[in-house]
Design an enzyme around this catalytic site. Structure first.
Site, PDB file in Angstrom:
ATOM      1  N   GLY A  57       0.850  -1.192   0.000  1.00  0.00           N
ATOM      2  CA  GLY A  57       0.000   0.000   0.000  1.00  0.00           C
ATOM      3  C   GLY A  57       0.879   1.232   0.000  1.00  0.00           C
ATOM      4  O   GLY A  57       2.069   1.146   0.295  1.00  0.00           O
ATOM      5  N   CYS A  84       5.349  -6.110   1.558  1.00  0.00           N
ATOM      6  CA  CYS A  84       5.722  -4.698   1.539  1.00  0.00           C
ATOM      7  C   CYS A  84       5.049  -3.930   2.690  1.00  0.00           C
ATOM      8  O   CYS A  84       5.406  -4.126   3.838  1.00  0.00           O
ATOM      9  CB  CYS A  84       5.409  -4.096   0.170  1.00  0.00           C
ATOM     10  SG  CYS A  84       6.361  -2.607  -0.143  1.00  0.00           S
ATOM     11  N   TYR A  85       4.032  -3.116   2.424  1.00  0.00           N
ATOM     12  CA  TYR A  85       3.376  -2.428   3.539  1.00  0.00           C
ATOM     13  C   TYR A  85       2.877  -3.437   4.571  1.00  0.00           C
ATOM     14  O   TYR A  85       2.954  -3.198   5.779  1.00  0.00           O
ATOM     15  CB  TYR A  85       2.205  -1.572   3.034  1.00  0.00           C
ATOM     16  CG  TYR A  85       1.500  -0.838   4.157  1.00  0.00           C
ATOM     17  CD1 TYR A  85       2.012   0.358   4.643  1.00  0.00           C
ATOM     18  CD2 TYR A  85       0.341  -1.342   4.740  1.00  0.00           C
ATOM     19  CE1 TYR A  85       1.397   1.027   5.696  1.00  0.00           C
ATOM     20  CE2 TYR A  85      -0.281  -0.685   5.788  1.00  0.00           C
ATOM     21  CZ  TYR A  85       0.252   0.504   6.260  1.00  0.00           C
ATOM     22  OH  TYR A  85      -0.361   1.156   7.297  1.00  0.00           O
ATOM     23  N   HIS A 175       7.762  -7.712  -4.072  1.00  0.00           N
ATOM     24  CA  HIS A 175       6.435  -8.107  -4.575  1.00  0.00           C
ATOM     25  C   HIS A 175       6.501  -9.426  -5.343  1.00  0.00           C
ATOM     26  O   HIS A 175       6.939  -9.448  -6.486  1.00  0.00           O
ATOM     27  CB  HIS A 175       5.888  -7.003  -5.488  1.00  0.00           C
ATOM     28  CG  HIS A 175       5.515  -5.775  -4.728  1.00  0.00           C
ATOM     29  ND1 HIS A 175       4.262  -5.598  -4.179  1.00  0.00           N
ATOM     30  CD2 HIS A 175       6.248  -4.690  -4.388  1.00  0.00           C
ATOM     31  CE1 HIS A 175       4.241  -4.434  -3.545  1.00  0.00           C
ATOM     32  NE2 HIS A 175       5.421  -3.870  -3.650  1.00  0.00           N
ATOM     33  N   GLU A 177       4.025 -10.992  -6.518  1.00  0.00           N
ATOM     34  CA  GLU A 177       2.900 -11.116  -7.449  1.00  0.00           C
ATOM     35  C   GLU A 177       3.182 -10.563  -8.835  1.00  0.00           C
ATOM     36  O   GLU A 177       2.455 -10.834  -9.779  1.00  0.00           O
ATOM     37  CB  GLU A 177       1.655 -10.436  -6.849  1.00  0.00           C
ATOM     38  CG  GLU A 177       1.719  -8.912  -6.697  1.00  0.00           C
ATOM     39  CD  GLU A 177       2.417  -8.438  -5.416  1.00  0.00           C
ATOM     40  OE1 GLU A 177       3.181  -9.232  -4.835  1.00  0.00           O
ATOM     41  OE2 GLU A 177       2.218  -7.280  -5.022  1.00  0.00           O
ATOM     42  N   ASP A 233     -19.185 -10.644 -21.289  1.00  0.00           N
ATOM     43  CA  ASP A 233     -19.721 -10.734 -19.928  1.00  0.00           C
ATOM     44  C   ASP A 233     -21.197 -11.122 -19.915  1.00  0.00           C
ATOM     45  O   ASP A 233     -21.602 -12.052 -19.213  1.00  0.00           O
ATOM     46  CB  ASP A 233     -19.532  -9.414 -19.174  1.00  0.00           C
ATOM     47  CG  ASP A 233     -18.087  -8.953 -19.195  1.00  0.00           C
ATOM     48  OD1 ASP A 233     -17.216  -9.790 -19.500  1.00  0.00           O
ATOM     49  OD2 ASP A 233     -17.834  -7.766 -18.929  1.00  0.00           O
ATOM     50  N   LYS A 374     -11.818 -11.235 -15.639  1.00  0.00           N
ATOM     51  CA  LYS A 374     -12.158 -11.401 -17.055  1.00  0.00           C
ATOM     52  C   LYS A 374     -11.571 -12.691 -17.647  1.00  0.00           C
ATOM     53  O   LYS A 374     -12.238 -13.401 -18.394  1.00  0.00           O
ATOM     54  CB  LYS A 374     -11.602 -10.202 -17.830  1.00  0.00           C
ATOM     55  CG  LYS A 374     -12.071 -10.101 -19.252  1.00  0.00           C
ATOM     56  CD  LYS A 374     -13.313  -9.279 -19.297  1.00  0.00           C
ATOM     57  CE  LYS A 374     -13.749  -8.903 -20.680  1.00  0.00           C
ATOM     58  NZ  LYS A 374     -14.926  -8.033 -20.611  1.00  0.00           N
TER      59      LYS A 374
END
Ligand code: XMP
Length: 518
Positions: A57, A84-85, A175, A177, A233, A374
């Protein structure tokens, strides 16, 4: 039957990568869900998470308004991964020390592992691996009961874990990710599989079973309606609802005369013929074109189309009698945006979903894609037997070709644009670029220019080609299409579309341009 999936909760502290964490975990076939960091302890525990991730964050833990969690959460015995944060917060809550790093660390760093067990199992053959950092604060002193398990040149504690005691907390300064941390996926999988003990059951076929069961329970014997646009969608939502309640579902497709070449037929073919779904096909072309007569202002076009769409849909719902439920293709990113602790303002939402139906319509909502990204929706569509043409369709705006015919919208001008659009579409597909390009389309400009064809002077229309790359439509860059593709589009449009003697290519990014011209 409701299938229970092991789940990881991600508490969001506002990182731009929070969604990526959720996606990486889901790619490991473990269900993950994002909750705002302000969620109460009781709610968090009610989800029965097998593990928790505290996201990164933008704040510093020492900021007055720094988002926090109840420290008790760290003592519930649930495995926790602080990123991280999230790491700095754990340190702060447990009595360690966080301080501004003398040198901020952004971008690539070499992580040296000091412990290659559990979290880092199989991560680096040698002792170091590249990771991606983005932080201004760093850990100066770990809380009691923690041990450093990796460092970098700038961060003596680039990763740490709790040792002894009941806590099972792991923290990373970098990170895992993002794609720039090549071993990040492995680290996250070690966390969810080995440390949290999750099983990989989250697949789209299991999702079909769960969702079908839920829709059936919710709907009972009542009637359901769905506004089908032919986009991915609404199509997947309709196909799923159809799998659940069959003929109790009626889909309404409104042909507003602003569709692309062959679009209405394709939707009918897919849904009425192939899926055997109740499809009400309303040809409202005359009504929409009459409503748009002499209208040139883009916002007015949008409003008129939106209003007529709703009027048509309402009339159809009334005709159906007692419809209680409405199926909508809301996706997970739309839901997360509204729960992020920063509030909805954190993301600029599309201003203009013409398909949005008024809340005063007394339907109960069925939103079977609310939990999906998605890419998951596409896999689900495939699972439900939808053809690739639908699953991989590029986005198309609700107001359709009306906002690509600049100036007045008439059937002649629409026909011209439709032909040009078909050429752009064919050439993009032919070049194998359809999936890579976010959108590629033609725009009919409200001007005429002079040309020469044969030995004749011409004074005819101009088509602009717009092709962009984008991840989410919020920002975009003009696509660097190969010259040969542009050349073929141009000569085919000029040769094949009567009334056009010039083609130009749009070189604007968004911002400051928008993707659509109106
Ligand atoms: P802009 O033009 O704002 O478009 O850069 C961003 C994305 O949204 C689509 N778009 C719309 N979609 N109703 C919609 O449902 C609309 O009125 C509308 N206007 C733009 C556009 O095609 C792009 O994908």
């Amino acid at each position: 039957m409701e299938l229970w999936h092991d789940r990881i909760l991600i508490l969001d502290f506002g990182s731009q990568y929070t969604q990526l964490i959720a996606r990486r975990i889901r790619e490991a076939q473990v269900y993950s869900q994002i909750l705002p960091c302000t969620t109460s302890l009781t709610t968090i525990l009610a989800h029965r998470p097998k593990g928790l991730v505290l996201s990164g964050g933008p704040a510093s833990v020492y900021d007055k308004k720094a988002p926090k969690i109840q420290a008790q959460l760290l003592d519930e015995g649930i495995p926790i991964l602080g990123i991280c944060y999230g790491m700095q917060l754990v340190t702060n809550l447990l009595g360690g020390e966080v301080a501004r790093a003398s040198q901020r660390e952004y971008g690539r760093a070499d992580l040296i592992l000091d412990d290659a067990s559990d979290l880092f199992k199989g991560v680096a053959d040698g002792a170091s691996c590249p990771v991606w950092m983005s932080h201004g604060d760093r850990i100066e002193r770990m809380p009691k009961g923690f041990r450093a398990i990796a460092h970098t040149g700038n961060s003596p504690v680039a990763a740490m874990k709790s040792v002894g005691g009941a806590r099972r907390i792991y923290c990373l300064q970098f990170h895992p990710e993002v794609a720039h941390t090549p071993n990040g996926v492995k680290i996250l999988r070690n966390f969810v599989y080995d440390i949290c003990g999750c099983k990989p059951t989250w697949t789209m076929s299991s999702y079909v079973d769960t969702a079908v069961g839920q829709i059936r329970d919710q709907v009972g014997k009542d009637q359901v309606i769905c506004a089908l646009s032919g986009g991915v969608d609404s199509s997947v939502a309709a196909a799923l609802a159809h799998r659940a309640v069959g003929k109790q579902l009626t889909c309404v497709f409104i042909d507003n005369g602003l569709l692309r070449k062959g679009e209405g037929e394709q939707v009918q073919k897919t849904f009425a013929s192939h899926l055997k779904l109740n499809l009400r096909f309303l040809d409202s072309t005359a009504q929409f074109l009459a409503g748009l007569r002499n209208v040139t202002d883009p916002e007015r076009k949008r409003k008129i189309i939106g209003r007529l769409f709703i009027r048509n849909f309402e009339a159809e719902a009334k005709r159906q009698g007692t419809v209680k439920f409405l199926v909508q293709g809301t996706l997970y990113p739309d839901v997360i945006e509204s729960v992020s602790f920063k509030g909805p303002s954190a993301t600029i939402k599309t201003h203009h979903n013409v398909g949005g139906l008024p809340t005063k319509m007394k339907f109960r909502l069925i939103e079977p894609l609310r939990e999906l990204f998605k890419d998951e929706v596409r896999v689900l569509g495939k699972e439900l037997g939808l053809p690739d043409e639908i699953i991989w369709r590029q986005p198309f705006p609700g107001p359709g070709l009306a906002i690509r015919v600049l100036g007045p919208v008439t059937s002649e001008r629409l026909a011209m644009l439709r032909e040009a659009e078909a050429v752009v579409d064919q050439e993009i597909r032919q070049a194998g670029l359809y999936r890579e390009i976010w959108q590629a389309f033609a725009v009919l400009l409200p001007i005429k220019t002079v040309g020469v064809m044969g030995d004749q002077r011409t004074y005819e229309h101009v088509i602009a080609i717009r092709a962009v790359t984008s991840v989410d439509g919020m920002t975009a860059d003009w696509a660097k299409l190969p010259n040969e593709v542009l050349g073929r589009m141009s000569s085919r449009i000029i040769n094949e579309v009567r009334g056009v003697n010039r083609v130009v290519y749009d070189l604007s990014s968004k911002p400051p341009g928008t993707i659509e011209w109106e």
